[in-house]
Write an enzyme that holds these catalytic residues in place. Structure first.
Site, PDB file in Angstrom:
ATOM      1  N   GLY A  19       0.796  -1.226   0.000  1.00  0.00           N
ATOM      2  CA  GLY A  19       0.000   0.000   0.000  1.00  0.00           C
ATOM      3  C   GLY A  19       0.826   1.272   0.000  1.00  0.00           C
ATOM      4  N   LEU A  91      -8.306  -7.538 -13.837  1.00  0.00           N
ATOM      5  CA  LEU A  91      -9.704  -7.313 -13.465  1.00  0.00           C
ATOM      6  C   LEU A  91     -10.531  -7.056 -14.728  1.00  0.00           C
ATOM      7  CD1 LEU A  91     -11.529  -6.831 -10.937  1.00  0.00           C
ATOM      8  CD2 LEU A  91     -10.959  -4.397 -11.171  1.00  0.00           C
ATOM      9  N   ASN A 103      -4.108   2.369 -13.653  1.00  0.00           N
ATOM     10  CA  ASN A 103      -3.022   1.605 -13.053  1.00  0.00           C
ATOM     11  C   ASN A 103      -1.730   2.386 -13.217  1.00  0.00           C
ATOM     12  OD1 ASN A 103      -1.745  -0.726 -11.883  1.00  0.00           O
ATOM     13  ND2 ASN A 103      -1.006  -1.277 -13.922  1.00  0.00           N
ATOM     14  N   HIS A 105       2.449   1.512 -13.600  1.00  0.00           N
ATOM     15  CA  HIS A 105       3.401   0.428 -13.820  1.00  0.00           C
ATOM     16  C   HIS A 105       4.813   1.007 -13.738  1.00  0.00           C
ATOM     17  CE1 HIS A 105       4.748  -3.448 -15.300  1.00  0.00           C
ATOM     18  NE2 HIS A 105       5.610  -2.781 -16.056  1.00  0.00           N
TER      19      HIS A 105
END
Ligand code: GRF
Length: 198
Positions: A19, A91, A103, A105
């Site tokens: 996290g 997902l 997202n 990366h």
């Protein structure tokens, strides 16, 4: 004066690990650098440390693995954007959230992305390839790993004495700038696409 709600997207965060990305978003929301709110945090594993960070911040948390359960929870929370923050599963995106799942990366996509490319593996691949630079990429998600439209990228140098760990630290510092910028950019794009209420 309170910020109008359309300037502050409600985020749903999905994670699998420590996290750190969630913590960066929390810090930046806290000090006003990111105009957003976090509606809830879900992990695909109960031992993800990111869940603890979320609970420590008083956020709603869930452990969810089934995509249908994840989407119904996100719909219930009425989130505007879904932010993958070290989430390791692919997902399948439901139509309601098409263009609303982001997202980040830790490489300059399309280099060093795809299934199984996460964490230290990415930085090891960059060093093995002899790349002179690396970086990070915030992008929209689609049905494939690390494949959607790129929103924001930042470059960092690869140094001759880099290890995967030193390179990872440099890239992560760039991520901390890039992801909030990408969230803001995507929210602005969506606002422009939506006709204002009369
Ligand atoms: C980040 O480096 C990001 O590139 C990737 O996941 C990492 C954060 O995961 N998507 P974590 O918070 O360290 O588990």
């Amino acid at each position: 004066m309170a910020t109008p709600s359309h300037l502050r997207p409600r985020l749903g965060v999905l994670l699998s690990g420590t996290g750190r990305t969630l913590q960066n978003l929390l810090d930046r929301i806290g000090d006003g650098r990111l105009r957003a709110s976090i509606a809830g945090v879900a992990a695909d594993r109960a031992d993800a440390f990111g869940l603890q960070r979320a609970m420590d911040s008083g956020l709603e948390t869930r452990v969810l693995r089934e995509p249908s359960a994840i989407w119904s929870w996100l719909l219930e929370l009425d989130v505007d954007l879904v932010v993958l923050a070290g989430y390791l599963r692919l997902l399948p995106i439901v139509p309601e959230f098409d263009g609303r799942v982001l997202n980040i990366h830790p490489s300059l996509l399309p280099r060093h992305g795809g299934r199984g490319m996460h964490g230290e593996r990415v930085h090891s691949a960059v060093l093995a390839a002899g790349d002179a630079e690396s970086g990070c990429t915030a992008h929209l998600c689609n049905a494939r790993y690390d494949d959607g439209r790129i929103l924001v990228q930042a470059r960092v140098p690869v140094r001759p004495d880099d290890t995967p760990a030193t390179l990872a630290a440099r890239v992560f510092a760039a991520e901390c700038e890039v992801y909030p910028a990408a969230i803001t950019l995507r929210w602005q794009e969506l606002q422009q696409d939506t006709p204002a209420a009369p």
